[in-house]
Design a protein around this motif. Sequence first.
Motif, short mmCIF file in Angstrom:
data_model
loop_
_atom_site.label_atom_id
_atom_site.label_comp_id
_atom_site.label_asym_id
_atom_site.label_seq_id
_atom_site.Cartn_x
_atom_site.Cartn_y
_atom_site.Cartn_z
N SER A 120 0.83 -1.21 0.00
CA SER A 120 0.00 0.00 0.00
C SER A 120 0.86 1.26 0.00
N ALA A 121 1.92 1.25 0.79
CA ALA A 121 2.82 2.41 0.84
C ALA A 121 3.54 2.60 -0.49
N GLU A 151 3.04 6.09 -2.39
CA GLU A 151 4.20 6.97 -2.54
C GLU A 151 4.62 7.14 -4.00
N ALA A 152 4.15 6.26 -4.87
CA ALA A 152 4.40 6.43 -6.30
C ALA A 152 3.37 7.37 -6.92
N GLY A 153 2.43 7.85 -6.10
CA GLY A 153 1.40 8.77 -6.60
C GLY A 153 0.33 8.05 -7.40
N GLY A 209 10.71 2.27 -4.90
CA GLY A 209 9.68 3.29 -5.05
C GLY A 209 9.46 4.18 -3.85
N TYR A 210 10.34 4.17 -2.88
CA TYR A 210 10.18 5.01 -1.71
C TYR A 210 10.89 6.34 -1.89
N ARG A 211 10.29 7.39 -1.34
CA ARG A 211 10.95 8.69 -1.36
C ARG A 211 12.13 8.63 -0.41
N ARG A 212 13.24 9.22 -0.83
CA ARG A 212 14.44 9.18 -0.01
C ARG A 212 14.30 9.98 1.28
N GLU A 217 9.60 -2.32 7.15
CA GLU A 217 9.79 -2.01 5.73
C GLU A 217 11.22 -2.32 5.31
N GLN A 218 12.19 -1.94 6.13
CA GLN A 218 13.58 -2.26 5.84
C GLN A 218 13.78 -3.77 5.80
N PHE A 219 13.16 -4.46 6.76
CA PHE A 219 13.26 -5.91 6.86
C PHE A 219 12.84 -6.58 5.55
N PHE A 220 11.65 -6.20 5.03
CA PHE A 220 11.17 -6.83 3.80
C PHE A 220 11.99 -6.41 2.59
#
Length: 136
Positions: free
Chosen positions: A32-33, A37-39, A76-79, A87-90
């Motif tokens: 979902s994120a 976050e990709a708009g 696809g995450y904003r820096r 999230e880091q784990f996956f």
Amino acid sequence: MSTFNRNTLVKVLEILDSSHAQEALAAAKLASAMVREAGLKWDDVIDAEVLPRVAAPAPAVETSVPAKMPGGGPFGYRRERELSPHEQFFMVLLSPRTPVDVKRKLRAWEGRVLDGEITPQESADLQFMYQSFVVG
């Protein structure tokens, strides 16, 4: 708008079939994120051929953007946004650059990561793995 990688989204969505409820929930939140976050909206991501629209179909939306856009982060995450440990784990688990032995080590942490019970040292180690194997 950040980068969006449909293949990565597919890998994340495949985790929804996990027999571990927390793992499936974390995958759903990550997917979902990624879309948000990709708009994009889920309707933009799901192929019209799979779920035809009742009304006249809209023109196809190209969701595949080059992997390296200025300011775009991995998967696809904003820096500028700091990722949660799950999230880091996956991302570390899904990264093709992560060695198999590291993935095995992470599987032992899975329950604690998803429950938010990792130690500060494990959190630092996870951040290091994310920087090494995902961000590169």
